[in-house]
Design a protein around this motif. Structure first.
Motif, short mmCIF file in Angstrom:
data_model
loop_
_atom_site.label_atom_id
_atom_site.label_comp_id
_atom_site.label_asym_id
_atom_site.label_seq_id
_atom_site.Cartn_x
_atom_site.Cartn_y
_atom_site.Cartn_z
N GLU A 17 -18.35 -113.36 -72.65
CA GLU A 17 -17.73 -112.86 -73.88
C GLU A 17 -16.99 -113.98 -74.61
OE1 GLU A 17 -14.47 -109.42 -75.20
OE2 GLU A 17 -14.95 -109.72 -73.10
N MET A 18 -16.24 -114.78 -73.88
CA MET A 18 -15.50 -115.89 -74.49
C MET A 18 -16.46 -116.93 -75.06
SD MET A 18 -12.42 -116.37 -71.74
CE MET A 18 -11.52 -117.64 -72.63
N ALA A 19 -17.56 -117.18 -74.37
CA ALA A 19 -18.53 -118.17 -74.84
C ALA A 19 -19.19 -117.71 -76.15
CB ALA A 19 -19.59 -118.42 -73.77
N THR A 25 -12.58 -121.90 -77.54
CA THR A 25 -13.10 -123.23 -77.21
C THR A 25 -13.56 -123.29 -75.76
OG1 THR A 25 -10.94 -124.05 -76.53
CG2 THR A 25 -11.52 -124.32 -78.85
N PHE A 26 -14.43 -124.27 -75.50
CA PHE A 26 -14.84 -124.52 -74.12
C PHE A 26 -13.63 -124.97 -73.30
CE2 PHE A 26 -19.09 -125.12 -76.12
CZ PHE A 26 -19.76 -124.13 -75.41
N GLU A 27 -12.68 -125.64 -73.94
CA GLU A 27 -11.47 -126.06 -73.24
C GLU A 27 -10.65 -124.86 -72.77
OE1 GLU A 27 -12.77 -129.48 -75.79
OE2 GLU A 27 -12.50 -127.35 -76.17
N ALA A 28 -10.63 -123.79 -73.58
CA ALA A 28 -9.90 -122.57 -73.18
C ALA A 28 -10.57 -121.92 -71.97
CB ALA A 28 -9.85 -121.59 -74.35
N ILE A 29 -11.89 -121.93 -71.95
CA ILE A 29 -12.62 -121.38 -70.81
C ILE A 29 -12.35 -122.22 -69.57
CG2 ILE A 29 -14.91 -120.88 -69.85
CD1 ILE A 29 -15.82 -120.30 -72.77
N LEU A 31 -9.66 -124.05 -68.99
CA LEU A 31 -8.28 -123.82 -68.59
C LEU A 31 -8.14 -122.52 -67.81
CD1 LEU A 31 -5.32 -124.83 -68.87
CD2 LEU A 31 -5.17 -123.39 -70.89
N GLN A 32 -8.81 -121.48 -68.24
CA GLN A 32 -8.68 -120.17 -67.62
C GLN A 32 -9.53 -120.02 -66.35
OE1 GLN A 32 -8.91 -116.96 -70.38
NE2 GLN A 32 -8.89 -115.40 -68.81
N PHE A 33 -10.75 -120.56 -66.36
CA PHE A 33 -11.67 -120.32 -65.25
C PHE A 33 -12.08 -121.57 -64.49
CE2 PHE A 33 -12.26 -116.76 -68.15
CZ PHE A 33 -12.11 -115.69 -67.28
N GLY A 34 -11.73 -122.75 -64.99
CA GLY A 34 -12.07 -123.99 -64.30
C GLY A 34 -13.51 -124.44 -64.48
N LEU A 35 -14.22 -123.89 -65.47
CA LEU A 35 -15.61 -124.26 -65.72
C LEU A 35 -15.68 -125.22 -66.90
CD1 LEU A 35 -17.42 -120.80 -65.45
CD2 LEU A 35 -17.31 -122.58 -63.72
N LYS A 36 -16.34 -126.35 -66.69
CA LYS A 36 -16.55 -127.31 -67.78
C LYS A 36 -17.65 -126.78 -68.69
CE LYS A 36 -15.15 -131.18 -64.96
NZ LYS A 36 -15.56 -132.37 -64.27
N GLU A 37 -17.80 -127.42 -69.85
CA GLU A 37 -18.78 -126.98 -70.84
C GLU A 37 -20.18 -126.85 -70.23
OE1 GLU A 37 -20.74 -128.28 -75.11
OE2 GLU A 37 -19.00 -129.37 -74.38
N GLN A 38 -20.63 -127.85 -69.50
CA GLN A 38 -21.98 -127.80 -68.92
C GLN A 38 -22.10 -126.66 -67.92
OE1 GLN A 38 -24.72 -129.59 -69.94
NE2 GLN A 38 -25.70 -128.03 -68.69
N HIS A 67 -15.03 -126.68 -79.91
CA HIS A 67 -14.48 -127.88 -79.29
C HIS A 67 -13.12 -128.17 -79.92
CE1 HIS A 67 -18.24 -128.76 -77.28
NE2 HIS A 67 -18.83 -128.35 -78.38
N GLU A 68 -12.11 -128.21 -79.08
CA GLU A 68 -10.75 -128.38 -79.57
C GLU A 68 -10.57 -129.66 -80.39
OE1 GLU A 68 -6.70 -127.75 -77.21
OE2 GLU A 68 -8.21 -126.16 -77.17
#
Length: 94
Positions: A17-19, A25-29, A31-38, A67-68
């Motif tokens: 949902e966030m994606a 942003t990918f940075e927010a994801i 921060l919250q879940f520990g998953l990098k963009e890739q 992207h922040e």
């Protein structure tokens, strides 16, 4: 990095949902879940139908709001004029 098996179904749904959200942003994801963009991209590829994944990738590729560092604002956050109504379920989701 939390692998896919470490994430609950609810967490995976929230990441997807966030994606899809333009302003998350990918940075927010990360921060919250520990998953990098890739890792988010890999999760989306694994969880979505191939056609849906292609639509999502075309949508987010190069999108400044994902992207922040590319955003043109530094403070505050976007809030839709309908946010209050949506939060209190006064209008249906679109």
């Amino acid at each position: 990095m939390p692998n896919k098996t470490a994430l609950t179904e609810l967490e995976i749904d929230r990441i997807i949902e966030m994606a899809w959200e333009d302003r998350t942003t990918f940075e927010a994801i990360q921060l919250q879940f520990g998953l990098k963009e890739q890792e988010v991209i890999d999760l989306m590829r694994a969880e979505m139908k191939p056609s849906s994944f292609r639509l999502w990738r075309a949508r987010v590729q190069g999108r400044k709001t994902k992207h922040e560092k590319l955003r043109n604002f530094t403070e505050g956050r976007f809030k839709c004029a309908l946010q209050r109504q949506i939060t209190h379920n006064k209008i249906s989701k679109r």
